[in-house]
Write an enzyme that holds these catalytic residues in place. Structure first.
Site: not given
Length: 373
Positions: A101, A188, A235
């Site tokens: 990730q 984020y 994601r």
């Protein structure tokens, strides 16, 4: 359970997965210092859980400015690449499939974690609230802290970060990963560009929804060109409401989340990535995603869809059988149960996770959870 849809094989890009059970990204903050390097302890942790049909690592920062928590691993130095190679070899020896990730926290950081003590970078100079970062206060010791005020990236710097994502993807391949997932959730950096709350830019990356989705489009396209769209996932964390102000940061709540995220999904469909991972709110008072949203996402996206967020086996089966998703991720249960697929298949009892050992520390609460037999 062993005859349920959770244990049906499925294709994900070029890979045939042995089940629909996923180990999702789970920050554990156990990289070696200095250098935020993946280590043998981490290799053991992932190898223990290679019974999953599919695995995604904890977030790994794509550059030094991308770190928001002490002791999280990176994937931007030669030493980090070599450390991750030890882990991928261990997982592959067990027949596992694992993606890295790729993570950049943007404004969710602190000057003590930034190169030369600089301000964190963000779409706009708007501080993150209702969230804490984790900073080192001494060897092996840390504390929660408020994020530092960020500075806005210039247009040229935004384009440079797109290329840093592409380089991180090259590094992931060099480390032996089977593919990568781009972290676009949880407030984020990519999420900060998407959100009208954190993106007040007046250049091509701000203003309209399509402009706010430009960074997502460019990053995903650049990474797809490196690893191949069939080895790429993204994601999201599309929160529709929150009554818990302390947890809003888990996914910035948009005025119209259905429209925002459906348009984002359409971007990914156009690029043709292998999968979309949807992280749902996982606290007790959180609302479930509307079925209408799940159906709309399924209609808009032809790749595989992973759902995560306080799932039980029964709830996961319902999502798959309804046609809304293809795989189900189990977070905390996988922390405490390295043999989780076997436990689900045989209806064996589950170990409970120890919250005190979630982040940082040693093998305790990390690799010492027992298997059932």
């Amino acid at each position: 359970m062993k005859d349920s849809v959770l244990f049906h094989t499925t294709e994900l890009g070029p890979y045939r997965l042995k089940s629909r059970i996923v180990l999702p990204p789970l920050t554990r903050s156990r990289s070696s210092q200095p250098g935020n390097i993946a280590n043998n302890l981490m290799a053991t942790y992932y190898q223990q859980r290679a019974g999953a049909g599919f695995m995604v690592t904890e977030g790994t920062q794509i550059e030094p400015r991308g770190q928001g928590y002490a002791w999280t691993p990176g994937i931007h130095s030669p030493e980090q690449i070599e450390g991750w190679r030890t882990m991928t070899d261990a997982v592959h020896a067990q027949g596992g499939v694992i993606f890295a990730q790729l993570w950049h926290v943007g404004r969710v950081s602190h000057t003590s974690l930034q190169p030369d003590g600089g301000a964190p970078v963000a779409p706009s100079a708007i501080a993150a609230d209702n969230v804490s970062v984790f900073i080192e206060t001494g060897p092996g010791a840390g504390a929660l802290a408020a994020p530092s005020a960020p500075r806005a990236l210039s247009t040229a710097e935004v384009k440079d970060i797109v290329q840093l994502y592409a380089q991180a993807a090259r590094n992931a391949l060099a480390a032996g990963f089977d593919g990568v997932e781009i972290h676009c959730a949880n407030g984020y950096l990519v999420n900060q560009f998407i959100s009208a709350h954190s993106n007040h830019r007046e250049d091509e990356y701000g203003g309209s929804l399509q402009n706010r989705l430009r960074f997502l489009r460019e990053v995903t396209t650049a990474v797809a060109e490196v690893v191949g769209k069939e080895r790429l996932g993204v994601r999201f964390a599309p929160l529709f409401a929150s009554t818990d102000e302390d947890r809003v940061y888990l996914g910035l709540v948009e005025e119209n989340p259905h429209e925002t995220y459906l348009e984002a999904v359409k971007v990914l469909q156009e690029i043709g990535i292998a999968y979309l991972s949807i992280a749902e709110a996982d606290w007790d008072s959180a609302l479930e995603l509307p079925d209408s949203f799940r159906s709309a996402v399924r209609s808009a996206f032809s790749g595989k869809i992973i759902y995560a967020g306080k799932y039980t086996a029964e709830r996961g089966i319902r999502v798959i059988e309804a046609g809304w998703g293809d795989l189900v991720a189990f977070g905390r249960p996988f922390i405490a149960n390295p043999d989780l697929p076997a436990r689900i298949a045989n209806n064996w009892p589950l170990n409970l996770a120890d919250p005190s050992s979630m982040y940082g520390g040693t093998a305790k609460g990390y690799t010492d959870y027992p298997t059932y037999e």
